[in-house]
Design an enzyme around this catalytic site. Structure first.
Site, mmCIF file in Angstrom:
data_model
loop_
_atom_site.group_PDB
_atom_site.id
_atom_site.type_symbol
_atom_site.label_atom_id
_atom_site.label_comp_id
_atom_site.label_asym_id
_atom_site.label_seq_id
_atom_site.Cartn_x
_atom_site.Cartn_y
_atom_site.Cartn_z
ATOM 1 N N ASP A 207 -9.475 8.026 -48.879
ATOM 2 C CA ASP A 207 -9.706 7.408 -47.312
ATOM 3 C C ASP A 207 -10.641 8.575 -47.923
ATOM 4 O O ASP A 207 -10.200 9.778 -48.198
ATOM 5 C CB ASP A 207 -7.914 7.781 -46.634
ATOM 6 C CG ASP A 207 -8.962 8.066 -45.519
ATOM 7 O OD1 ASP A 207 -10.020 7.591 -44.907
ATOM 8 O OD2 ASP A 207 -8.180 9.002 -44.470
ATOM 9 N N ARG B 122 -2.844 12.542 -34.418
ATOM 10 C CA ARG B 122 -4.489 12.420 -35.148
ATOM 11 C C ARG B 122 -4.453 13.442 -35.926
ATOM 12 O O ARG B 122 -4.058 14.481 -35.667
ATOM 13 C CB ARG B 122 -4.889 12.355 -33.563
ATOM 14 C CG ARG B 122 -4.665 10.576 -33.460
ATOM 15 C CD ARG B 122 -5.331 10.949 -31.508
ATOM 16 N NE ARG B 122 -6.723 11.430 -31.402
ATOM 17 C CZ ARG B 122 -8.310 10.827 -31.320
ATOM 18 N NH1 ARG B 122 -8.010 9.919 -31.265
ATOM 19 N NH2 ARG B 122 -8.738 12.031 -31.555
ATOM 20 N N GLU C 138 -12.781 7.710 -36.260
ATOM 21 C CA GLU C 138 -11.628 7.162 -35.450
ATOM 22 C C GLU C 138 -11.564 5.803 -34.892
ATOM 23 O O GLU C 138 -10.758 4.684 -34.127
ATOM 24 C CB GLU C 138 -12.051 7.258 -33.657
ATOM 25 C CG GLU C 138 -12.054 8.898 -33.124
ATOM 26 C CD GLU C 138 -11.356 9.765 -33.363
ATOM 27 O OE1 GLU C 138 -10.344 9.098 -32.352
ATOM 28 O OE2 GLU C 138 -11.319 10.994 -33.704
ATOM 29 N N GLN D 290 -16.553 11.515 -39.881
ATOM 30 C CA GLN D 290 -17.825 11.830 -39.223
ATOM 31 C C GLN D 290 -18.926 11.729 -39.885
ATOM 32 O O GLN D 290 -19.010 11.964 -41.118
ATOM 33 C CB GLN D 290 -17.124 12.903 -38.818
ATOM 34 C CG GLN D 290 -15.592 13.284 -37.908
ATOM 35 C CD GLN D 290 -14.928 13.357 -38.467
ATOM 36 O OE1 GLN D 290 -14.473 12.944 -40.321
ATOM 37 N NE2 GLN D 290 -13.222 13.058 -37.878
ATOM 38 N N THR E 66 -4.396 5.747 -41.047
ATOM 39 C CA THR E 66 -3.693 5.073 -40.249
ATOM 40 C C THR E 66 -3.105 4.111 -41.145
ATOM 41 O O THR E 66 -1.712 3.983 -41.794
ATOM 42 C CB THR E 66 -3.801 4.088 -39.015
ATOM 43 O OG1 THR E 66 -3.989 5.444 -37.816
ATOM 44 C CG2 THR E 66 -1.834 3.960 -38.595
#
Length: 388
Positions: A232, A210, A74, A236, A79
């Site tokens: 990327d 998302r 998050e 988690q 993005t």
């Protein structure tokens, strides 16, 4: 005489056979040697070709800059990767935009469900009792669109009615109290456009959507004569074991932190504060032996959401970081304090950590900051090979 004649004939026959045998042996040896020389020549040509290919590959790789994006979940890594595609790779094609439609519709439905649950946490009731049936239909709905990616009519109607309810809007405005996702309000505000049958996502919608990153996603783009490969990886905890496979020949590590997460907890571990998790993770990455000579760049992301919280939410930084001594509504002081906590984790004084405040959803902001980052990476790598 006959004996002598036959003796001489046998002798001549012997020498004739001997001469033929030696000649045959020489021919055979010549063929063998010729065959060996041919095989040797082939091997040499093959070896030289491999050497040339390796040399050409090495030359090409000199112009390749490998950037590894790390950070907790998050934080906004994905993005930023999308922004690189928009800024440096002609953006998204029409078909690619269409492919994001299911994710946008799912985000909209999931966000509304989250708000309805949040209303229970905040003890806020629906202003219009007739909307209870719409709330129930959405909460029991597992999927909001058909095979043609068209929103079910009852879902579209329920979403429209619920968003018009003052109770829902009041709960959504206090979403930070129950950790409503960052993009929920954006999708609610654009609901009338999104729920139409002919809806096609825009690039801004794609930046806001998302999607959990699993595995490793590579994005390649070219700036001047250099090829940048950006990796990327999922943030988690379950995804982090895959990071080690990306460490080789990394020119720069871009570590992304969500500033606005200072008052939030991890989805996979509600007992762990998101900012504390990022601090712990950054310490392990910054001081990792794999990155001893690697450029380290820190993106303190979501500065816009951070500013909104510091100024208007009464969720003061000192309530979550008791050591903070700045004023409650001083955004600059709060941001500087958090950046100093990250920079202090660097155990190698000679190693510079470059930091930038960013808003990953703002293309102009990312374009400016990334140009500075790319200049830094290029300069450091030129110095590393003694070209400056």
């Amino acid at each position: 005489m006959k004996g002598v004649f036959f003796g001489r004939c046998d002798e001549a026959s012997f020498f004739f056979r001997s001469a033929w045998t030696w000649e045959a042996m020489h021919i055979k040896m010549g063929l063998c040697l010729g065959s060996e020389m041919t095989e040797g020549k082939k091997a040499k040509i093959h070896s030289e070709r491999i050497d040339r290919e390796l040399y050409e590959y090495a030359k090409q790789e000199l112009n390749v800059v490998k950037i590894l994006m790390l950070g907790a979940a998050e934080s906004g890594k994905s993005t930023l990767v999308k922004q690189m595609k928009i800024i440096h790779s002609q953006g998204f094609t029409h078909q690619e935009l269409i492919s994001f439609k299911p994710a946008v519709l799912d985000n909209l439905l999931t966000s509304m469900k989250f708000v309805l649950h949040g209303m229970g946490v905040l003890r806020i009731n629906l202003a219009n009792n007739k909307n209870k049936v719409h709330a129930h239909s959405l909460l029991s709905c597992g999927r909001c669109f058909d095979e043609e990616r068209m929103l079910f009519p009852f879902v579209a109607h329920a979403l429209r009615c619920l968003w018009a309810d003052p109770g829902v809007r009041a709960a959504a405005a206090r979403g930070y109290e129950y950790e409503l996702n960052d993009s929920a309000l954006y999708f609610f505000d654009n609901m009338n456009r999104i729920i139409t049958p002919e809806y096609i996502p825009t690039e801004t919608d794609v930046l806001r959507v998302r999607l959990r990153t699993t595995g490793i996603i590579e994005t390649q783009f070219k700036v001047n004569h250099l090829v940048f490969r950006m990796y990327d990886v999922g943030g988690q905890r379950t995804e982090r074991r895959k990071w080690i496979g990306c460490f080789e020949e990394v020119r720069a590590v871009l570590f992304v932190v969500a500033l606005s997460g200072y008052d939030m907890t991890l989805i996979e571990d509600p007992s762990m504060n998101r900012l504390q998790e990022s601090l712990k993770l950054f310490a392990s990455v910054c001081n990792n032996v794999f990155f001893r000579s690697t450029s380290m760049i820190l993106f303190l992301n979501k500065i816009d959401l951070f500013q909104e919280k510091i100024l208007h939410s009464a969720r003061h930084l000192r309530l979550y970081l008791p050591q903070y001594r700045g004023a409650d509504c001083d955004v600059d002081a709060a941001a500087r304090y958090i950046s100093s906590k990250f920079l202090s984790l660097n155990k190698t004084p000679s190693k510079l950590v470059y930091h930038h405040f960013t808003t990953a959803t703002d293309t102009s902001n990312v374009q400016i900051v990334f140009q500075v980052v790319l200049d830094t990476i290029i300069k450091e790598n030129l110095e590393a090979v003694s070209l400056l």
